[in-house]
Structures are given as structure tokens and as C-alpha cells.
Design a protein around this motif. Structure first.
Motif, PDB file in Angstrom:
ATOM      1  N   ASN A   1      -4.288  -2.823   6.090  1.00 24.82           N
ATOM      2  CA  ASN A   1      -3.041  -2.286   5.535  1.00 24.82           C
ATOM      3  C   ASN A   1      -3.182  -0.883   4.961  1.00 24.82           C
ATOM      4  O   ASN A   1      -2.293  -0.050   5.131  1.00 24.82           O
ATOM      5  CB  ASN A   1      -2.505  -3.229   4.451  1.00 24.82           C
TER       6      ASN A   1
ATOM      7  N   ALA B   1      -9.087  -5.439  -5.950  1.00 21.78           N
ATOM      8  CA  ALA B   1      -8.531  -5.546  -7.310  1.00 21.78           C
ATOM      9  C   ALA B   1      -7.831  -4.279  -7.802  1.00 21.78           C
ATOM     10  O   ALA B   1      -7.655  -4.089  -9.004  1.00 21.78           O
ATOM     11  CB  ALA B   1      -9.598  -5.997  -8.302  1.00 21.78           C
TER      12      ALA B   1
ATOM     13  N   THR C   1      -9.221  -3.034   5.350  1.00 17.92           N
ATOM     14  CA  THR C   1      -9.107  -4.294   6.070  1.00 17.92           C
ATOM     15  C   THR C   1      -7.820  -4.269   6.914  1.00 17.92           C
ATOM     16  O   THR C   1      -7.454  -5.259   7.507  1.00 17.92           O
ATOM     17  CB  THR C   1      -9.084  -5.488   5.092  1.00 17.92           C
TER      18      THR C   1
ATOM     19  N   ALA D   1      -7.245  -9.593   5.122  1.00 16.38           N
ATOM     20  CA  ALA D   1      -6.885  -8.484   4.219  1.00 16.38           C
ATOM     21  C   ALA D   1      -7.720  -8.501   2.943  1.00 16.38           C
ATOM     22  O   ALA D   1      -7.976  -7.450   2.349  1.00 16.38           O
ATOM     23  CB  ALA D   1      -5.400  -8.547   3.871  1.00 16.38           C
ATOM     24  N   ILE D   2      -8.130  -9.700   2.514  1.00 19.54           N
ATOM     25  CA  ILE D   2      -8.886  -9.806   1.252  1.00 19.54           C
ATOM     26  C   ILE D   2     -10.326 -10.278   1.510  1.00 19.54           C
ATOM     27  O   ILE D   2     -10.950 -10.914   0.669  1.00 19.54           O
ATOM     28  CB  ILE D   2      -8.156 -10.700   0.210  1.00 19.54           C
TER      29      ILE D   2
ATOM     30  N   LYS E   1       0.829  -1.216   0.000  1.00 19.10           N
ATOM     31  CA  LYS E   1       0.000   0.000   0.000  1.00 19.10           C
ATOM     32  C   LYS E   1       0.855   1.254   0.000  1.00 19.10           C
ATOM     33  O   LYS E   1       0.414   2.294  -0.483  1.00 19.10           O
ATOM     34  CB  LYS E   1      -0.916   0.017   1.217  1.00 19.10           C
TER      35      LYS E   1
ATOM     36  N   MET F   1      -6.214 -11.045  -4.769  1.00 16.73           N
ATOM     37  CA  MET F   1      -7.129  -9.944  -5.110  1.00 16.73           C
ATOM     38  C   MET F   1      -8.124  -9.707  -3.981  1.00 16.73           C
ATOM     39  O   MET F   1      -8.715 -10.644  -3.450  1.00 16.73           O
ATOM     40  CB  MET F   1      -7.931 -10.267  -6.374  1.00 16.73           C
ATOM     41  N   GLY F   2      -8.313  -8.443  -3.661  1.00 21.28           N
ATOM     42  CA  GLY F   2      -9.359  -8.032  -2.725  1.00 21.28           C
ATOM     43  C   GLY F   2     -10.255  -7.057  -3.460  1.00 21.28           C
ATOM     44  O   GLY F   2     -11.234  -7.435  -4.113  1.00 21.28           O
TER      45      GLY F   2
ATOM     46  N   THR G   1       2.198  -9.513  -0.797  1.00 26.27           N
ATOM     47  CA  THR G   1       1.720  -8.139  -0.618  1.00 26.27           C
ATOM     48  C   THR G   1       1.961  -7.550   0.773  1.00 26.27           C
ATOM     49  O   THR G   1       2.032  -6.342   0.928  1.00 26.27           O
ATOM     50  CB  THR G   1       0.220  -8.125  -0.925  1.00 26.27           C
TER      51      THR G   1
ATOM     52  N   GLU H   1       1.869 -12.311   5.114  1.00 30.61           N
ATOM     53  CA  GLU H   1       0.576 -12.474   5.770  1.00 30.61           C
ATOM     54  C   GLU H   1      -0.299 -13.446   4.970  1.00 30.61           C
ATOM     55  O   GLU H   1      -0.016 -13.716   3.793  1.00 30.61           O
ATOM     56  CB  GLU H   1      -0.098 -11.139   6.037  1.00 30.61           C
TER      57      GLU H   1
ATOM     58  N   ALA I   1     -11.487   3.381   3.837  1.00 28.43           N
ATOM     59  CA  ALA I   1     -11.999   2.160   4.474  1.00 28.43           C
ATOM     60  C   ALA I   1     -10.869   1.162   4.362  1.00 28.43           C
ATOM     61  O   ALA I   1     -10.089   1.225   3.410  1.00 28.43           O
ATOM     62  CB  ALA I   1     -13.209   1.642   3.711  1.00 28.43           C
TER      63      ALA I   1
HETATM   64  N1  F0G Z   1      -2.883  -8.392   0.079  1.00 29.52           N
HETATM   65  C1  F0G Z   1      -2.916  -7.627   1.177  1.00 29.52           C
HETATM   66  C2  F0G Z   1      -1.943  -7.905   2.259  1.00 29.52           C
HETATM   67  C3  F0G Z   1      -3.860  -6.576   1.279  1.00 29.52           C
HETATM   68  O1  F0G Z   1      -3.876  -5.818   2.373  1.00 29.52           O
HETATM   69  C4  F0G Z   1      -4.782  -6.380   0.232  1.00 29.52           C
HETATM   70  C5  F0G Z   1      -5.796  -5.343   0.317  1.00 29.52           C
HETATM   71  C6  F0G Z   1      -4.681  -7.209  -0.897  1.00 29.52           C
HETATM   72  C7  F0G Z   1      -3.728  -8.210  -0.934  1.00 29.52           C
HETATM   73  C8  F0G Z   1      -5.587  -7.052  -2.057  1.00 29.52           C
HETATM   74  O2  F0G Z   1      -5.231  -5.934  -2.820  1.00 29.52           O
HETATM   75  O3  F0G Z   1      -7.405  -4.785  -2.811  1.00 29.52           O
HETATM   76  O4  F0G Z   1      -5.630  -4.129  -4.405  1.00 29.52           O
HETATM   77  O5  F0G Z   1      -6.832  -6.300  -4.656  1.00 29.52           O
HETATM   78  N2  F0G Z   1      -5.996  -4.660   1.346  1.00 29.52           N
HETATM   79  C9  F0G Z   1      -6.904  -3.505   1.431  1.00 29.52           C
HETATM   80  C10 F0G Z   1      -6.764  -2.803   2.756  1.00 29.52           C
HETATM   81  C11 F0G Z   1      -8.274  -3.781   1.018  1.00 29.52           C
HETATM   82  O6  F0G Z   1      -7.712  -2.144   3.193  1.00 29.52           O
HETATM   83  O7  F0G Z   1      -5.697  -2.868   3.350  1.00 29.52           O
HETATM   84  P1  F0G Z   1      -6.350  -5.247  -3.741  1.00 29.52           P
END
Ligand code: F0G
Length: 364
Positions: free
Chosen positions: A104, A206, A102, A255-256, A78, A203-204, A329, A301, A100
Motif C-alpha cells: 500500500n 506501527a 508490503t 500488508a502487516i 497511506k 499494526m505492522g 485500513t 483487505e 519499502a
Molecule cells: N493495514 C494495511 C492495509 C497496511 O497496508 C498496513 C501497512 C497496516 C495496516 C499497518 O500499518 O504499518 O502503520 O502499523 N502497510 C505498510 C505498507 C507497511 O508498506 O503498505 P502500520
């Protein structure tokens, strides 16, 4: 020897010791100019690590690399997006940011906001944010609101708030987030001196898969083959895999844990253009990969391990001599509870501290 085969020709302009942060390093590819105040914690330049264990598991002379983005300043990818989003918010005269999260995103937003002298507000789903991430947001001075709802509920509220009030939204709908995050693809191309055949990524919402694809498209040479983008979600939280909205997403990979990704349409384009695939992996598969990575000395993680679980699931589809990158990630230290509950270690407690007793316990 493996070392020779992975010896990368660093084409980056900066040596490790004077890495200036990703905006300065890649400014010709980013929407910044001399008026942009660069808010940086020297993010980026994370290692691309060859995985001997995974290369062996996949076989067929494949080379598997791990992009360990958990080594960014707040422990996740992030930071790549946040250095851009906060720098641009500051340039535009904004005084407060909101997201908002989860976990990170909130940690990263809070860190960069405070560094840039901005106020930060974060909404998180009550009970589903790993301890390390919550600790970070609190320490960096964010105003944290834990809501009785999930990430999707929180995102809807912060979008409305940022439309109504002078607060900049720093979730991945903010285009500067994607701009910053695309630099991870630049670094992979620089390190490998080519594009990988596949990119495996969790993917969360995305945003990250969208950013990587943009990065590969912009940075690769003309006529260079672009990677297949392989996106993985947890099976209890797989709205993109099944093309649905998941009302109550559920997974150990908090996180996802997202049921209605805001970048859904962009992700569909990435899948189509890259001839990639979206698949789900179970929590059990995620934890197996999480443990496997740790046994190679890499602690990520649970959400990050979804990329590796996905890779292993596709073992029989992978062409001989492929080069594949799995994106890790976030850092494993973010979620110590998960690690303590899910390991195969020998951990004996309440031991009498005598040489005789301990020698016996160790089998000597
Ligand atoms: N991996 C980790 C460790 C994450 O924290 C996230 C998303 C993702 C993968 C997915 O990435 O959303 O770009 O597809 N975390 C966000 C958060 C939603 O609020 O920290 P993405």
C-alpha cells in the motif's frame, strides 16, 4: 432507531462535494504554510460506518463503527500520510522519493509522487505483495524493485539509500507521514462529536497507531477521555505483542507481514499512555472477520480485518454502552486472490446458457 443514534453532527467545515483534501481541511493542525505546494488527490473524509452486525455480536448496548479508510484515492490510509510527505518533499526541493513496502505504501507513494512531478522508487518483498497494489505502483510509474527478502530487509536498504543519496524516504519514519495520518482521528472525533472508548487497529510498522494517538491527543477537548488504543497483529507476525523481533514473519495478511517494526518504541508509549493493549489474532480469525464484514457490504483487505478479529476476541472485556471504532485500513479490491480463495459464495462455472438449465440451477 439506529439512524437517530448515529446521526452525526458534522462539525467539519467542508461539505462532501467540495472537500478540499485533508491538508487544506486541517491546515491549522498541520506543519504547512502558504509556501507548501499541496499535492492532493482529495484524500480523507472517509466514512465512519455503523456496524449493526458487530454491535449485535458484542452486545451490551455497545456501538461499533468502522472507519473505512479503504475509500481513500489509492484505496488505503497511506494516502493521508503521503499527501503530507510528498507535499513537504516538494517544498524542500526534493526530486525523488523511496520506500519499502508490503504494497500500500508503494501504491500511494507512486501516485502522489507522479502527481507532484517527483520520481519514485519502491522496494517490495518478492511474492508477498497483493496483485492490486503491485498493479497500482506499476501504473503510477514507480520504479519497482522486488527483492529476495522480506519487508524488514527492504526497509533497512531504503533507509541506508536515503542517508547516502538525495532521495527522500517516505516510510512512516518520515514524521510528515504521521502528521497526515493523524487526521483520521480528527475525522472520528468530528463524526462522533466525542472520542470513542476504544480504537481497534491493525499494526505492522506501527506508524498508524502512533498517528491516531497523536491525533486524539491534539484534537480532543480538555479533560475529554482518550480512547484505549487496541493494536492487533497476526499471530505469525506479532513482534509488538511478544516484544521480540520475528525473523520470518508469516501471515495471510501480507500488508502487516512485518517482523521488526520501525516505530516499536513509539507504539510502546501509545500502549502505556492510553492504557491500551496489543494482542494477536490468528489467520483463521482474520479471515472469519473478513468474511463477516463483507456480509455487511464492506470489503476490506485481510490486514484490516485484524482490527475486527481483535474486537471480537475482547467481547467479554468490553464495558456496557461502549463506543468503539475499528479501523479498516485498506480496500478489499487490493487483494482479489485472497477473496476468491476465501469466501462462502455459491460459484458455479461452465453452465449451459439455457433458461431451463439456469432456472433449475437457481432452484425454480
Ligand atoms: N493495514 C494495511 C492495509 C497496511 O497496508 C498496513 C501497512 C497496516 C495496516 C499497518 O500499518 O504499518 O502503520 O502499523 N502497510 C505498510 C505498507 C507497511 O508498506 O503498505 P502500520
Amino acid at each position: 432507531m439506529i439512524l437517530n443514534t448515529i446521526k452525526s453532527k458534522f462539525s467539519r467545515k467542508f461539505k462532501k462535494n467540495n472537500w478540499p483534501g485533508l491538508i487544506e481541511a486541517y491546515k491549522s493542525h498541520l506543519p504547512v504554510d502558504s509556501k507548501t505546494p499541496i499535492i492532493t488527490l482529495k484524500e480523507g473524509n472517509t466514512p465512519l460506518i455503523f456496524s449493526e452486525k458487530l454491535s449485535k455480536i458484542i452486545g451490551n448496548d455497545t456501538q461499533i463503527y468502522l472507519k473505512y479508510d479503504g475509500l481513500n484515492p489509492t484505496g488505503s490510509f497511506k494516502d493521508r500520510g503521503m499527501t503530507m510527505a510528498i507535499s513537504k518533499a516538494k517544498e524542500e526541493g526534493c526530486e525523488a522519493v523511496i520506500c519499502a513496502s508490503t504494497g500500500n505504501t508503494s501504491a500511494s507513494a507512486a501516485a502522489y509522487a507522479t502527481r507532484g512531478g517527483l520520481k519514485s522508487y519502491v522496494l517490495i518483498p518478492d511474492g508477498f505483495v497483493a496483485q492490486g497494489k503491485l498493479a497500482q505502483a506499476l501504473m503510477y510509474g514507480a520504479e519497482v524493485l522486488s527483492i529476495k527478502g522480506n519487508f524488514d530487509d527492504a526497509l533497512k536498504i531504503v533507509q541506508d539509500l536515503s542517508n547516502k543519496f538525495p532521495i527522500t524516504l517516505v516510510n512512516s519514519v518520515n514524521p510528515y507521514r504521521i502528521e497526515g495520518q493523524k487526521t483520521a482521528a480528527f475525522e472520528i472525533v468530528d463524526d462522533l462529536s466525542c472520542t470513542p472508548d476504544w480504537l481497534c487497529i491493525p499494526m505492522g510498522n506501527a506508524g498508524n497507531i502512533t498517528a491516531y494517538w497523536k491525533g486524539f491527543q491534539e484534537y480532543s477537548k480538555k479533560n475529554q477521555k482518550l480512547p484505549k488504543m487496541m493494536g492487533f497483529q497476526a499471530s505469525g507476525s506479532a513482534p509488538l505483542v511478544n516484544n521480540i523481533i520475528v525473523k520470518n514473519p508469516d501471515t495471510i495478511a501480507t500488508a502487516i507481514r512485518i517482523g521488526n517494526p520501525v516505530n516499536r518504541e513509539k507504539a510502546k508509549v501509545v500502549k502505556k499512555e492510553s492504557k491500551g493493549d496489543f494482542q494477536s489474532v490468528t489467520d483463521t480469525e482474520i479471515i472469519e472477520s473478513y468474511k463477516l464484514l463483507a456480509k455487511e457490504g464492506i470489503f476490506c483487505e485481510p490486514a484490516s480485518a485484524a482490527s475486527v478479529a481483535g474486537l471480537i476476541k475482547n467481547k467479554n472485556r468490553i464495558k456496557k454502552e461502549s463506543t468503539i471504532v475499528c479501523v479498516l485500513t485498506g480496500n478489499g479490491l487490493k487483494d482479489p486472490d485472497c477473496a476468491i480463495k476465501n469466501n462462502d459464495a455459491m460459484f458455479q462455472q461452465n453452465i449451459e446458457p439455457s433458461l431451463k438449465n439456469i432456472s433449475k440451477k437457481l432452484g425454480y
